[in-house]
Design an enzyme around this catalytic site. Sequence first.
Site, PDB file in Angstrom:
ATOM      1  N   LYS A 223     -12.094 -27.222 -35.586  1.00 35.47           N
ATOM      2  CA  LYS A 223     -11.683 -28.451 -34.908  1.00 35.47           C
ATOM      3  C   LYS A 223     -11.287 -29.541 -35.921  1.00 35.47           C
ATOM      4  CE  LYS A 223     -12.456 -26.692 -30.785  1.00 35.47           C
ATOM      5  NZ  LYS A 223     -13.281 -25.494 -30.792  1.00 35.47           N
TER       6      LYS A 223
HETATM    7  C1  LIG Z   1     -14.042 -24.973 -29.387  1.00 34.39           C
HETATM    8  C2  LIG Z   1     -13.897 -25.061 -27.924  1.00 34.39           C
HETATM    9  C3  LIG Z   1     -14.991 -24.980 -27.050  1.00 34.39           C
HETATM   10  C4  LIG Z   1     -16.377 -24.612 -27.479  1.00 34.39           C
HETATM   11  O1  LIG Z   1     -16.905 -25.351 -28.503  1.00 34.39           O
HETATM   12  P1  LIG Z   1     -18.022 -24.703 -29.430  1.00 34.39           P
HETATM   13  O2  LIG Z   1     -18.397 -25.856 -30.307  1.00 34.39           O
HETATM   14  O3  LIG Z   1     -17.418 -23.562 -30.179  1.00 34.39           O
HETATM   15  O4  LIG Z   1     -19.150 -24.282 -28.563  1.00 34.39           O
HETATM   16  C5  LIG Z   1     -14.782 -25.164 -25.705  1.00 34.39           C
HETATM   17  N1  LIG Z   1     -13.559 -25.417 -25.211  1.00 34.39           N
HETATM   18  C6  LIG Z   1     -12.482 -25.479 -26.006  1.00 34.39           C
HETATM   19  C7  LIG Z   1     -11.158 -25.775 -25.395  1.00 34.39           C
HETATM   20  C8  LIG Z   1     -12.614 -25.287 -27.388  1.00 34.39           C
HETATM   21  O5  LIG Z   1     -11.523 -25.335 -28.163  1.00 34.39           O
END
Ligand SMILES: *Cc1c(COP(=O)(O)O)cnc(C)c1O
Length: 379
Positions: free
Chosen positions: A186
């Site tokens: 992210k």
């Molecule tokens: C990364 C992501 C998640 C989940 O987040 P985590 O921190 O990996 O649990 C959920 N929804 C979307 C759209 C994501 O990109």
Amino acid sequence: MTALPFLPFSRPTIDEATIAAVGDVLRSGWLTNGGPQVAAFEAQLSAYFGGRPVRTFNSGTCTMEIALRIAGVGSGDEVITTPVSWVATANVILEVGATPVFADIDPVTRNIDLDKLEAAITPRTRAIIPVYLAGLPVDMDRLYAIADKHKLRVVEDAAQAFGSTWKGRRIGAFGDFASFSFQVNKNLTTGEGGCLVMNTAEEAALADKFRLQGVTRSGVDGIDVDVLGGKYNMTDIAAAIGIGQMKTIDAVNAHRRALAAHYFKSFGPEFEAHSSAQLPQQAFDTSNWHLFQIVLPDRGPTTRADFMTRMKTEFNVGTGFHYAPIHLFTLYREMGFKEGMFPESERIGRLTVTLPMFYAMTEADVERAVGAVKSVLAK
Ligand SMILES: *Cc1c(COP(=O)(O)O)cnc(C)c1O
């Protein structure tokens, strides 16, 4: 085969000051659970989101699950979301005992189609989870008009949208619940983690309980448990990484925007007509450009698997696919979902490819990725 080094689709940048700060936490003896780094990170996040209450957690997934629990969503309730997301988005609906309902996507934005969302509302609908794929928000005015009209809670899956904006306001600075992820790919990472932006101090107090076994402490040795919580708190180690990342997030997002602009320039105005591939929407006033995704031509010279393999083996360029449509996974098929229900999601799910996009990338890297895409699609 090129002699150039591997260009991944994503790679985190952790600066030396952040690495030193993590060392300080490790030496401090206070690694987790109510530590000073978590408190400081939450205060910074709250300021970033216009002073709204914010709590951190150990994943973006549990962040969404806790938002649903705070909203009181559970057995007998329906929650509407998009099939084109990481499976976490629908899994959390099942996790709280509610029923996932999907609405197909808009093929241009690749986000949930708000007309189809509204058409999917029933008397049992309690909440909606819009996903801002690649960092692109939905029409936020329309989203909240629908939620208000039908009295629905909104849990924004803003996992990919840290720093995205709508009409000049940050996603998370307005609206109902906004859930962010700090997973390693992210725009802002803590290794693993997430945060929830809420409306009231009461909701934040519930978040405190849900993330730590439902515990409330009082006095010197008072302790009680009155709701079922879990073990979802962020560590001070992770929060120190987050604090370091907050210092560069504006530069990171600005650089991603510049890289996206360079992608469009390098593909050129003729690319879509020549290749029948589809570029993303040029959303420079809203998106944080978490991902840069193209959609391959439906009857292209290659399948997506061929395309991805050739990008890697011939050009040493990494790609990803975000995402396979959730309703076609076995777990969801067993609930009655099947092919043909959400044709746009199924087409994009089959043909979408994520190209390299990360802070340490250069314009030369963009040109290299674009050159590789054009070569692979040409034969
Ligand atoms: C990364 C992501 C998640 C989940 O987040 P985590 O921190 O990996 O649990 C959920 N929804 C979307 C759209 C994501 O990109």
